[in-house]
Design a protein around this motif. Structure first.
Motif, PDB file in Angstrom:
ATOM      1  N   ILE A 148      38.217  78.702  -7.168  1.00 13.21           N
ATOM      2  CA  ILE A 148      39.586  79.087  -6.812  1.00 13.21           C
ATOM      3  C   ILE A 148      39.870  78.980  -5.316  1.00 13.21           C
ATOM      4  CG2 ILE A 148      39.975  80.497  -8.875  1.00 13.21           C
ATOM      5  CD1 ILE A 148      39.558  82.980  -7.089  1.00 13.21           C
ATOM      6  N   CYS A 306      43.573  91.569  -8.626  1.00 15.79           N
ATOM      7  CA  CYS A 306      42.794  90.470  -8.003  1.00 15.79           C
ATOM      8  C   CYS A 306      43.563  89.769  -6.886  1.00 15.79           C
ATOM      9  CB  CYS A 306      42.427  89.465  -9.095  1.00 15.79           C
ATOM     10  SG  CYS A 306      41.606  87.989  -8.480  1.00 15.79           S
ATOM     11  N   ARG A 308      42.279  86.896  -5.500  1.00 15.55           N
ATOM     12  CA  ARG A 308      41.801  85.497  -5.553  1.00 15.55           C
ATOM     13  C   ARG A 308      40.929  85.127  -4.355  1.00 15.55           C
ATOM     14  NH1 ARG A 308      44.535  86.788  -9.450  1.00 15.55           N
ATOM     15  NH2 ARG A 308      46.185  85.551 -10.397  1.00 15.55           N
ATOM     16  N   CYS A 309      39.974  85.989  -4.017  1.00 16.02           N
ATOM     17  CA  CYS A 309      39.104  85.661  -2.885  1.00 16.02           C
ATOM     18  C   CYS A 309      37.946  84.764  -3.308  1.00 16.02           C
ATOM     19  CB  CYS A 309      38.568  86.944  -2.259  1.00 16.02           C
ATOM     20  SG  CYS A 309      37.372  87.800  -3.308  1.00 16.02           S
ATOM     21  N   GLY A 310      37.556  84.831  -4.565  1.00 18.92           N
ATOM     22  CA  GLY A 310      36.465  83.979  -5.060  1.00 18.92           C
ATOM     23  C   GLY A 310      35.072  84.550  -4.857  1.00 18.92           C
ATOM     24  N   ALA A 311      34.962  85.755  -4.273  1.00 16.63           N
ATOM     25  CA  ALA A 311      33.621  86.308  -4.014  1.00 16.63           C
ATOM     26  C   ALA A 311      32.834  86.521  -5.305  1.00 16.63           C
ATOM     27  CB  ALA A 311      33.747  87.631  -3.250  1.00 16.63           C
ATOM     28  N   MET A 335      36.066  86.464 -12.718  1.00 16.56           N
ATOM     29  CA  MET A 335      37.496  86.817 -12.759  1.00 16.56           C
ATOM     30  C   MET A 335      38.230  85.949 -13.775  1.00 16.56           C
ATOM     31  SD  MET A 335      39.261  84.160 -11.171  1.00 16.56           S
ATOM     32  CE  MET A 335      40.724  84.720 -10.350  1.00 16.56           C
ATOM     33  N   CYS A 367      33.610  92.740  -5.205  1.00 18.95           N
ATOM     34  CA  CYS A 367      35.062  92.622  -5.301  1.00 18.95           C
ATOM     35  C   CYS A 367      35.765  93.495  -4.254  1.00 18.95           C
ATOM     36  CB  CYS A 367      35.532  93.021  -6.707  1.00 18.95           C
ATOM     37  SG  CYS A 367      37.318  92.886  -6.861  1.00 18.95           S
ATOM     38  N   PRO A 368      36.608  92.894  -3.398  1.00 17.08           N
ATOM     39  CA  PRO A 368      37.250  93.667  -2.327  1.00 17.08           C
ATOM     40  C   PRO A 368      38.252  94.698  -2.821  1.00 17.08           C
ATOM     41  CG  PRO A 368      38.133  91.439  -2.407  1.00 17.08           C
ATOM     42  CD  PRO A 368      36.986  91.470  -3.361  1.00 17.08           C
ATOM     43  N   ILE A 371      37.431  95.734  -8.622  1.00 14.79           N
ATOM     44  CA  ILE A 371      37.748  95.571 -10.050  1.00 14.79           C
ATOM     45  C   ILE A 371      36.440  95.687 -10.840  1.00 14.79           C
ATOM     46  CG2 ILE A 371      38.676  94.017 -11.823  1.00 14.79           C
ATOM     47  CD1 ILE A 371      40.417  92.758  -9.646  1.00 14.79           C
ATOM     48  N   ILE A 373      34.844  94.336 -13.261  1.00 15.30           N
ATOM     49  CA  ILE A 373      34.895  93.139 -14.124  1.00 15.30           C
ATOM     50  C   ILE A 373      33.972  93.277 -15.343  1.00 15.30           C
ATOM     51  CG2 ILE A 373      34.668  90.617 -14.217  1.00 15.30           C
ATOM     52  CD1 ILE A 373      35.331  90.533 -11.261  1.00 15.30           C
TER      53      ILE A 373
HETATM   54  S1  SF4 Z   1      36.049  89.287  -6.211  1.00 11.89           S
HETATM   55 FE1  SF4 Z   1      37.741  90.530  -7.050  1.00 11.89          FE
HETATM   56  S2  SF4 Z   1      39.517  89.932  -5.860  1.00 11.89           S
HETATM   57 FE2  SF4 Z   1      37.981  88.360  -5.488  1.00 11.89          FE
HETATM   58  S3  SF4 Z   1      38.445  86.762  -7.039  1.00 11.89           S
HETATM   59 FE3  SF4 Z   1      36.902  88.117  -7.926  1.00 11.89          FE
HETATM   60  S4  SF4 Z   1      38.104  89.644  -9.072  1.00 11.89           S
HETATM   61 FE4  SF4 Z   1      39.518  88.617  -7.668  1.00 11.89          FE
END
Ligand code: SF4
Length: 430
Positions: A148, A306, A308-311, A335, A367-368, A371, A373
């Motif tokens: 992402i 979310c 969308r940081c991709g971590a 995610m 997750c910043p 969340i 998950i």
């Molecule tokens: S780490 Fe958290 S905020 Fe970042 S993409 Fe994944 S779910 Fe989204």
């Protein structure tokens, strides 16, 4: 696992070059993230602040959307609401056709991937060149993004060099600087000829009518300032109440995504009635596409926090082994395994994605916006478990995994029971 998903996973597992490129990129991003997160005086406090502003926005969504529309349109911009992908595509192609626009530049937008905007524009005879380097690479290759925030992360330098030779006609090189220079030369002409700029948006602010766009290459900046028409596209959930709400999110976004303290560019953009500066026409298309229904779900609504940081993709052992294309959905990784079940037109095909997880919990750790998950993956597994026995067992498993104490006490017995029920271990992931 359905045959198509199994085929994609096996194909990724058999591709040594892809596995190496994905693993290296993920390890690099995860290590960089750890270094800059460690610099924060208190990551947990920052994370609570970031989550709290996102939570407030989701809890007041309709009111904030209405306030944003007023603020944005007071400056001369236009807000369009699209209930699904089809409507989103129609609004954007309609605006461009009306303006007589034929060619433009696009900067990274996962929502445009979500609604298949690229194909719709091509069908309408409108060319939109991807201007983010990673997106430019996958567009040249005719592939979807595999991450992402790093769309071409699955490709090695050599494969990009071969692609540029084949598609841009330049001598082969695997030197990143040479390749970047070639892409820049190609794109510079496109920026100058563009009738329109198109971009995703990281956040938009109800209080002031600002669009907030975070990027590293300066391509979004050119796309939103050179052409006369600018169209932004994003999901309704990206709203924030106040301008100050951007601070805790920007503190964590680039750190989580790329291990930078801040991205190279953060734009706070507003329409201007004078038209002296920036585009004459500014539009924002706000997409629902399943988001309001997800918000009404008491458990799964958490996924809409979310940013969308991709971590979570970078740290996930499954994503790090098979890469993004194996998921077969626009949003891959942990995610994506949740989100793909909630939004988009292919929700029905995403049912098995929650099984592409070891439930190790690493995604939740990084997750910043904190969340949970793994909890959401278990919830989706439980809901997809059709026979009564499987459904009850999966619900029991979710309940057990939600508490460390319960897991310690009941875990060994749970695993023993699960192993006696055919197919259950795979379904709940024990
Ligand atoms: S780490 Fe958290 S905020 Fe970042 S993409 Fe994944 S779910 Fe989204």
């Amino acid at each position: 696992m359905p045959a198509l998903l199994r085929k994609r996973v096996n194909s990724a597992l058999g591709d040594a070059a892809l596995r190496k490129a994905v693993a290296q990129a993920c390890d690099h991003s995860t290590a960089a993230r750890s270094r800059v997160i460690a610099e924060l005086p208190d990551f947990e406090v920052s994370r609570r602040e970031a989550r709290s502003v996102r939570q407030y926005a989701l809890d007041h969504l309709e009111e904030l959307l209405s306030r944003f529309k007023q603020s944005f349109e007071a400056g001369g911009g236009v807000v369009h609401f699209a209930s699904d992908g089809r409507e989103g595509r129609e609004i954007i192609t309609g605006l461009l056709k009306e303006a007589g626009a034929r060619q433009g530049v696009k900067s990274k937008s996962m929502v445009s991937e979500e609604i298949g905007l690229g194909e719709a524009l091509t069908e309408a005879g409108i060319e939109a060149v991807e201007s983010d380097l990673g997106e430019f690479i996958v567009q040249l290759a005719g592939e979807p993004p595999s991450h992402i925030t790093a769309p071409a992360l699955h490709r090695s330098r050599d494969s990009i060099g071969r692609l540029f030779t084949e598609r841009l006609g330049i001598p082969f090189s695997s030197d990143p600087e040479t390749l970047t220079r070639a892409a820049r030369k190609h794109l510079r002409e496109r920026f100058l000829m563009a009738d329109f700029g198109l971009s995703g948006v990281n956040f938009f602010v109800a209080e002031t009518g600002h669009l907030v766009i975070v990027e590293n290459e300066g391509n979004a900046r050119l796309g939103l300032s050179l052409p006369k028409m600018f169209i932004a596209l994003t999901g309704i959930e990206k709203v924030l109440a106040r301008l100050t709400d951007t601070a805790p999110l920007l503190r964590l976004l680039a750190r989580s995504a790329t291990g930078q303290r801040f991205s190279a560019y953060t734009h706070f953009l507003k329409p201007s009635r004078t038209g002296e500066d920036g585009p004459r026409q500014m539009h924002l298309v706000l997409l629902d596409n399943g988001r309001r229904a997800a918000l009404a779900d008491p458990v799964l609504r958490e996924m809409l926090l979310c940013i969308r940081c991709g971590a979570c993709l970078n740290i996930c052992p499954v994503y790090g082994t098979v890469g993004g294309h194996a998921y077969g959905s626009v949003y891959p990784g942990p995610m994506g395994a949740v989100l793909s079940n909630l939004i988009g037109e292919k929700r029905a095909e995403a049912g098995e994605l929650p099984h592409l997880s070891t439930l190790c919990g690493a995604c939740k750790e990084v997750c910043p916006v904190a969340i949970d998950i793994p909890k959401l993956l278990l919830e989706l597994r439980a809901r997809s478990a059709k026979p009564l026995l499987h459904r009850s067992a999966a619900l029991f498993w979710s309940w057990m995994m939600a508490s460390e104490g319960r897991f310690r006490t009941l875990g060994p017995a749970g695993v023993a029971v699960a192993s006696k029920i055919p197919g259950l271990r795979e379904r709940v992931g024990g």
